[in-house]
Design a protein around this motif. Sequence first.
Motif, PDB file in Angstrom:
ATOM      1  N   VAL A  44      -4.204   1.903  -9.977  1.00 23.16           N
ATOM      2  CA  VAL A  44      -5.062   0.928 -10.654  1.00 23.16           C
ATOM      3  C   VAL A  44      -5.438   1.411 -12.049  1.00 23.16           C
ATOM      4  N   LEU A  63      -8.146  -1.909  -2.300  1.00 20.29           N
ATOM      5  CA  LEU A  63      -7.933  -0.486  -2.570  1.00 20.29           C
ATOM      6  C   LEU A  63      -8.457   0.368  -1.428  1.00 20.29           C
ATOM      7  N   GLN A  72      -9.419   7.305  -8.491  1.00 19.93           N
ATOM      8  CA  GLN A  72      -9.367   5.869  -8.723  1.00 19.93           C
ATOM      9  C   GLN A  72     -10.191   5.073  -7.710  1.00 19.93           C
ATOM     10  N   LEU A  73     -10.254   5.503  -6.456  1.00 15.31           N
ATOM     11  CA  LEU A  73     -11.072   4.774  -5.487  1.00 15.31           C
ATOM     12  C   LEU A  73     -12.551   4.905  -5.827  1.00 15.31           C
ATOM     13  N   PRO A 112      -5.303   2.713  -0.347  1.00 18.82           N
ATOM     14  CA  PRO A 112      -5.510   3.557  -1.535  1.00 18.82           C
ATOM     15  C   PRO A 112      -4.288   4.331  -1.986  1.00 18.82           C
TER      16      PRO A 112
END
Length: 246
Positions: A92, A83, A136-137, A87
């Motif tokens: 995800v 990721l 999300q990261l 990214p």
Amino acid sequence: MNLRYKLVLAGVSCLIIWKLLGYSSRQTGPDLAVLEKEADKVSAVETSSSSSTAKEKVAIAVFYETLCPDSRGFFINQLLPTLERAPDIIDVTLVPYGKAVSMVDGNSYKFSCQHGPLECHGNRVHACATKYVLDQLTLVRYTTCMISDNVDPEDAGKRCARSLGIDWDPIVACSRKEEGIQLLAKMGEATHKLNPPVTFIPTIEVNKSLGYQASLLKRLLEELCTRFKVVPEPCKGISTVAFHRL
């Protein structure tokens, strides 16, 4: 904008200029309706160009449990590095539940987890994190930090939140209340809907498919790069033609 669209745009511009000169030679004003029509054509070309270069994405869902050594290894060695490299081409979804069992308890639930009550607690903390950590990261960095040493879920959650600048208060409050229980129950529902059912944790779903688990677990980025019609930038330099799936 690529060369083809530049040429189209140049052609349309020349046509507009030609029409303007033609109208001027007859000492009349330009037809606004014609100009607007030509402008719409240019806009349509630009929109088409933008759409054609829009980034394709793969959607992955990770079904895991917080005290599972294989889950920990996957987060540390595969999910987070992948990721961080790519990214913008991966969506995800984290599903912390694993091989747990949910039991209805009135209007609530009780859980039995593969690695005991501490894992159930850790799963609730992770489930709450999926709600309150929106990037999300950052979420994957946070859950990777926690799962690296998740023996004390609240200590890990607080420590990792502090290191990443995440607000710990709503996460811990959620994990201690009915909110966390309901979130974990939903994780269980999603896990039990998998077909075929999970036999190994973690299980990775890609674009709603459960194929090639061994490759996903050991070479996540390489496997994901085979799913794109047009090779995205993060996949360039990775050989997917000769990629041998496990």
